[in-house]
Design an enzyme around this catalytic site. Structure first.
Site, mmCIF file in Angstrom:
data_model
loop_
_atom_site.group_PDB
_atom_site.id
_atom_site.type_symbol
_atom_site.label_atom_id
_atom_site.label_comp_id
_atom_site.label_asym_id
_atom_site.label_seq_id
_atom_site.Cartn_x
_atom_site.Cartn_y
_atom_site.Cartn_z
ATOM 1 C CB SER A 71 -1.000 -0.001 1.408
ATOM 2 O OG SER A 71 -2.152 0.987 1.056
ATOM 3 C CG ASP A 77 -7.445 -3.021 -3.193
ATOM 4 O OD1 ASP A 77 -8.121 -2.296 -2.261
ATOM 5 O OD2 ASP A 77 -6.236 -3.066 -3.234
ATOM 6 C CG HIS A 81 -5.736 -1.979 0.718
ATOM 7 N ND1 HIS A 81 -5.489 -1.593 -0.832
ATOM 8 C CD2 HIS A 81 -5.250 -1.241 1.310
ATOM 9 C CE1 HIS A 81 -4.322 -0.658 -0.673
ATOM 10 N NE2 HIS A 81 -4.090 -0.525 0.720
#
Length: 270
Positions: A95, A217, A246
Protein backbone atom coordinates in the site's frame (compact mmCIF):
# COMPACT_ATOMS: atom_id res chain seq x y z
CA UNK A 1 20.57 -1.33 18.48
CA UNK A 2 20.56 2.23 17.13
CA UNK A 3 18.02 4.94 17.93
CA UNK A 4 16.31 4.63 14.54
CA UNK A 5 16.15 0.85 14.75
CA UNK A 6 14.59 1.01 18.20
CA UNK A 7 12.04 3.67 17.25
CA UNK A 8 10.87 1.62 14.26
CA UNK A 9 10.98 -1.77 16.04
CA UNK A 10 13.44 -3.09 13.46
CA UNK A 11 13.84 -6.88 13.41
CA UNK A 12 16.41 -8.79 11.37
CA UNK A 13 15.71 -12.46 10.71
CA UNK A 14 17.36 -15.19 8.68
CA UNK A 15 20.63 -15.31 6.84
CA UNK A 16 21.57 -15.00 3.22
CA UNK A 17 23.47 -12.89 0.74
CA UNK A 18 20.38 -10.99 -0.36
CA UNK A 19 18.48 -8.64 1.96
CA UNK A 20 14.72 -8.27 1.73
CA UNK A 21 13.04 -5.30 3.43
CA UNK A 22 9.32 -5.70 4.22
CA UNK A 23 7.30 -2.51 4.79
CA UNK A 24 3.63 -2.45 5.89
CA UNK A 25 0.78 -0.15 4.89
CA UNK A 26 -1.71 2.05 6.73
CA UNK A 27 -3.37 0.65 9.83
CA UNK A 28 -1.08 -2.35 10.13
CA UNK A 29 2.40 -3.15 11.44
CA UNK A 30 5.12 -5.67 10.60
CA UNK A 31 2.90 -8.55 11.78
CA UNK A 32 1.11 -8.32 8.41
CA UNK A 33 4.04 -10.28 6.93
CA UNK A 34 3.61 -13.31 9.22
CA UNK A 35 2.62 -15.63 6.34
CA UNK A 36 5.53 -14.55 4.11
CA UNK A 37 8.47 -14.39 6.53
CA UNK A 38 8.79 -18.18 7.19
CA UNK A 39 9.32 -18.74 3.44
CA UNK A 40 12.23 -16.28 3.30
CA UNK A 41 14.38 -16.70 6.40
CA UNK A 42 16.19 -19.84 5.26
CA UNK A 43 17.54 -18.16 2.13
CA UNK A 44 17.47 -14.42 2.81
CA UNK A 45 18.27 -11.79 5.41
CA UNK A 46 14.85 -10.28 6.20
CA UNK A 47 14.40 -6.80 7.66
CA UNK A 48 11.06 -5.84 9.21
CA UNK A 49 10.15 -2.43 10.59
CA UNK A 50 7.13 -0.36 11.63
CA UNK A 51 6.23 2.97 10.07
CA UNK A 52 6.08 5.81 12.55
CA UNK A 53 2.48 6.21 13.70
CA UNK A 54 1.75 2.48 13.73
CA UNK A 55 0.18 1.34 16.99
CA UNK A 56 3.38 -0.49 17.89
CA UNK A 57 5.48 2.72 17.78
CA UNK A 58 5.79 5.39 20.47
CA UNK A 59 3.21 8.09 19.61
CA UNK A 60 5.50 10.70 21.16
CA UNK A 61 7.87 10.17 18.22
CA UNK A 62 5.20 11.02 15.66
CA UNK A 63 5.99 14.44 14.17
CA UNK A 64 2.79 15.69 12.52
CA UNK A 65 4.69 18.12 10.30
CA UNK A 66 7.35 15.60 9.20
CA UNK A 67 4.70 13.03 8.30
CA UNK A 68 2.36 15.45 6.55
CA UNK A 69 4.02 14.26 3.33
CA UNK A 70 5.15 10.78 2.30
CA UNK A 71 8.70 12.07 1.93
CA UNK A 72 8.99 12.00 5.73
CA UNK A 73 8.50 8.23 5.67
CA UNK A 74 10.94 7.87 2.75
CA UNK A 75 13.63 9.66 4.82
CA UNK A 76 12.94 7.17 7.64
CA UNK A 77 13.40 4.23 5.26
CA UNK A 78 16.71 5.60 3.98
CA UNK A 79 17.86 6.21 7.56
CA UNK A 80 17.04 2.60 8.50
CA UNK A 81 18.97 1.25 5.50
CA UNK A 82 21.92 3.48 6.38
CA UNK A 83 21.94 2.50 10.05
CA UNK A 84 21.84 -1.20 9.12
CA UNK A 85 24.56 -0.58 6.49
CA UNK A 86 22.42 -2.18 3.77
CA UNK A 87 24.00 -1.53 0.39
CA UNK A 88 21.25 -3.14 -1.70
CA UNK A 89 17.89 -4.76 -1.02
CA UNK A 90 14.73 -6.15 -2.52
CA UNK A 91 12.10 -3.81 -1.13
CA UNK A 92 8.58 -5.21 -0.67
CA UNK A 93 6.12 -2.44 0.13
CA UNK A 94 2.44 -2.81 0.86
CA UNK A 95 0.00 0.00 0.00
CA UNK A 96 1.47 3.38 0.99
CA UNK A 97 4.87 1.82 1.73
CA UNK A 98 5.18 0.73 -1.89
CA UNK A 99 5.03 4.40 -2.90
CA UNK A 100 7.35 5.35 -0.01
CA UNK A 101 9.90 2.87 -1.38
CA UNK A 102 9.53 4.37 -4.85
CA UNK A 103 10.15 7.88 -3.48
CA UNK A 104 13.24 6.70 -1.57
CA UNK A 105 14.60 4.95 -4.66
CA UNK A 106 14.67 8.18 -6.67
CA UNK A 107 17.42 9.69 -4.52
CA UNK A 108 19.20 6.37 -3.82
CA UNK A 109 18.48 3.88 -6.64
CA UNK A 110 21.68 2.03 -5.70
CA UNK A 111 20.03 0.81 -2.49
CA UNK A 112 17.18 -1.00 -4.29
CA UNK A 113 17.71 -3.93 -6.66
CA UNK A 114 13.95 -4.08 -7.20
CA UNK A 115 10.70 -2.87 -5.63
CA UNK A 116 7.70 -5.16 -5.22
CA UNK A 117 4.59 -3.00 -4.94
CA UNK A 118 1.49 -4.60 -3.41
CA UNK A 119 -1.87 -2.76 -3.63
CA UNK A 120 -0.10 0.49 -4.49
CA UNK A 121 -1.58 3.77 -5.73
CA UNK A 122 0.06 7.09 -6.66
CA UNK A 123 -3.26 8.93 -6.19
CA UNK A 124 -6.58 7.88 -4.66
CA UNK A 125 -8.68 10.77 -5.94
CA UNK A 126 -10.26 10.68 -9.37
CA UNK A 127 -8.98 13.30 -11.79
CA UNK A 128 -9.37 14.20 -15.45
CA UNK A 129 -8.30 11.10 -17.41
CA UNK A 130 -7.40 9.29 -14.17
CA UNK A 131 -9.49 6.88 -12.09
CA UNK A 132 -8.20 6.61 -8.54
CA UNK A 133 -11.42 5.25 -7.06
CA UNK A 134 -12.51 8.13 -4.79
CA UNK A 135 -14.21 11.51 -5.05
CA UNK A 136 -13.32 14.23 -2.54
CA UNK A 137 -16.70 13.88 -0.84
CA UNK A 138 -15.95 10.18 -0.23
CA UNK A 139 -12.70 11.07 1.51
CA UNK A 140 -14.31 13.87 3.52
CA UNK A 141 -16.93 11.40 4.80
CA UNK A 142 -14.18 8.93 5.69
CA UNK A 143 -12.22 11.57 7.63
CA UNK A 144 -15.37 12.79 9.41
CA UNK A 145 -16.24 9.23 10.47
CA UNK A 146 -12.71 8.68 11.81
CA UNK A 147 -12.91 11.91 13.79
CA UNK A 148 -16.37 11.39 15.26
CA UNK A 149 -16.00 7.78 16.50
CA UNK A 150 -12.71 6.12 15.68
CA UNK A 151 -13.54 2.73 17.18
CA UNK A 152 -16.81 2.50 15.25
CA UNK A 153 -15.01 3.56 12.07
CA UNK A 154 -12.39 0.82 12.55
CA UNK A 155 -15.13 -1.80 12.93
CA UNK A 156 -16.77 -0.67 9.70
CA UNK A 157 -13.65 -0.01 7.63
CA UNK A 158 -11.77 -3.24 8.41
CA UNK A 159 -14.17 -5.68 6.65
CA UNK A 160 -14.49 -3.33 3.67
CA UNK A 161 -10.73 -3.03 3.25
CA UNK A 162 -9.97 -6.71 3.82
CA UNK A 163 -12.97 -7.93 1.85
CA UNK A 164 -14.41 -10.32 4.41
CA UNK A 165 -16.93 -10.57 7.23
CA UNK A 166 -16.27 -9.45 10.80
CA UNK A 167 -15.67 -13.05 11.91
CA UNK A 168 -12.74 -13.68 9.58
CA UNK A 169 -9.31 -13.88 11.19
CA UNK A 170 -7.86 -11.36 8.70
CA UNK A 171 -10.58 -8.79 9.48
CA UNK A 172 -10.08 -9.25 13.21
CA UNK A 173 -6.32 -8.88 12.79
CA UNK A 174 -6.64 -5.69 10.73
CA UNK A 175 -9.21 -4.31 13.20
CA UNK A 176 -6.73 -4.92 16.02
CA UNK A 177 -3.77 -3.14 14.40
CA UNK A 178 -6.02 -0.32 13.14
CA UNK A 179 -7.47 0.24 16.61
CA UNK A 180 -3.97 0.22 18.13
CA UNK A 181 -3.21 3.51 16.39
CA UNK A 182 -3.84 6.70 18.34
CA UNK A 183 -6.95 8.21 16.70
CA UNK A 184 -5.48 11.66 15.97
CA UNK A 185 -2.39 10.06 14.44
CA UNK A 186 -4.51 7.64 12.38
CA UNK A 187 -6.54 10.58 11.01
CA UNK A 188 -3.42 12.54 10.11
CA UNK A 189 -1.82 9.54 8.40
CA UNK A 190 -5.02 8.76 6.47
CA UNK A 191 -5.28 12.36 5.28
CA UNK A 192 -1.65 12.39 4.13
CA UNK A 193 -2.09 9.14 2.22
CA UNK A 194 -5.50 9.67 0.65
CA UNK A 195 -4.82 13.29 -0.38
CA UNK A 196 -1.39 12.52 -1.86
CA UNK A 197 -0.62 12.73 -5.56
CA UNK A 198 2.67 11.13 -6.58
CA UNK A 199 1.94 10.69 -10.27
CA UNK A 200 4.59 13.27 -11.20
CA UNK A 201 7.42 11.31 -9.56
CA UNK A 202 6.77 7.97 -11.28
CA UNK A 203 8.86 8.81 -14.34
CA UNK A 204 11.88 9.34 -12.05
CA UNK A 205 11.68 5.81 -10.59
CA UNK A 206 14.37 3.87 -12.47
CA UNK A 207 14.52 0.74 -10.27
CA UNK A 208 12.70 -2.37 -11.65
CA UNK A 209 9.17 -2.53 -10.22
CA UNK A 210 6.95 -5.60 -9.78
CA UNK A 211 3.33 -4.44 -9.40
CA UNK A 212 1.08 -6.93 -7.58
CA UNK A 213 -2.64 -6.24 -7.29
CA UNK A 214 -5.87 -7.95 -6.18
CA UNK A 215 -8.57 -8.24 -8.83
CA UNK A 216 -10.96 -6.52 -6.41
CA UNK A 217 -9.72 -3.88 -3.98
CA UNK A 218 -11.84 -1.21 -2.27
CA UNK A 219 -8.91 1.23 -2.14
CA UNK A 220 -7.11 0.59 -5.44
CA UNK A 221 -8.91 -0.17 -8.72
CA UNK A 222 -7.10 -2.59 -11.05
CA UNK A 223 -6.63 0.18 -13.64
CA UNK A 224 -4.26 1.92 -11.20
CA UNK A 225 -1.83 -1.02 -11.47
CA UNK A 226 -1.78 -0.55 -15.24
CA UNK A 227 -1.31 3.21 -14.78
CA UNK A 228 1.78 2.53 -12.66
CA UNK A 229 3.08 0.11 -15.27
CA UNK A 230 2.68 2.67 -18.06
CA UNK A 231 4.19 5.59 -16.14
CA UNK A 232 7.09 4.22 -14.08
CA UNK A 233 10.48 5.27 -15.45
CA UNK A 234 12.18 1.88 -15.36
CA UNK A 235 11.24 -1.70 -16.24
CA UNK A 236 8.00 -2.89 -14.66
CA UNK A 237 5.63 -5.83 -14.73
CA UNK A 238 2.04 -6.24 -13.49
CA UNK A 239 0.37 -9.29 -12.01
CA UNK A 240 -3.31 -9.17 -11.06
CA UNK A 241 -4.16 -11.95 -8.63
CA UNK A 242 -7.49 -13.70 -8.09
CA UNK A 243 -7.47 -12.41 -4.49
CA UNK A 244 -9.95 -9.86 -3.12
CA UNK A 245 -9.20 -7.01 -0.74
CA UNK A 246 -6.50 -4.45 0.03
CA UNK A 247 -4.49 -6.73 2.35
CA UNK A 248 -4.22 -9.92 0.29
CA UNK A 249 -1.04 -11.15 1.99
CA UNK A 250 -3.11 -11.35 5.19
CA UNK A 251 -6.49 -12.46 3.82
CA UNK A 252 -5.46 -14.76 0.94
CA UNK A 253 -1.95 -16.06 1.73
CA UNK A 254 -2.45 -19.27 -0.26
CA UNK A 255 -2.86 -17.18 -3.42
CA UNK A 256 -0.51 -14.32 -2.63
CA UNK A 257 2.57 -15.87 -0.99
CA UNK A 258 3.58 -17.98 -4.05
CA UNK A 259 3.16 -14.90 -6.27
CA UNK A 260 5.28 -12.74 -3.95
CA UNK A 261 8.00 -15.38 -3.71
CA UNK A 262 8.16 -15.64 -7.49
CA UNK A 263 8.53 -11.88 -7.92
CA UNK A 264 11.09 -11.65 -5.11
CA UNK A 265 13.21 -14.46 -6.55
CA UNK A 266 12.92 -13.75 -10.29
CA UNK A 267 13.74 -10.56 -12.14
CA UNK A 268 11.74 -9.07 -14.99
CA UNK A 269 12.63 -10.82 -18.26
CA UNK A 270 13.75 -8.10 -20.66
Amino acid sequence: MGIIEEAHNVKILGTGDETIVLAHGFGTDQSIWKHLVPHLIDTHRVVLYDNMGAGTTNPEYFDFQRYSTLEGYAYDLLAILEELMIESCVFVGHSVSAVIGAIASISRPDLFSKIVLISASPRYLNDVDYFGGFEQKDLDQLFDAMQSNYKAWCSGFAPLAVGGDMDSVAVQEFSRTLFNMRPDIALSVAQTIFQSDLRHILCHVSVPCHIIQSMKDLAVPVVVAEYLHQNLGGDSIVEVMSSHGHLPQLSSPDIVIPVLLRHIRHDIAV
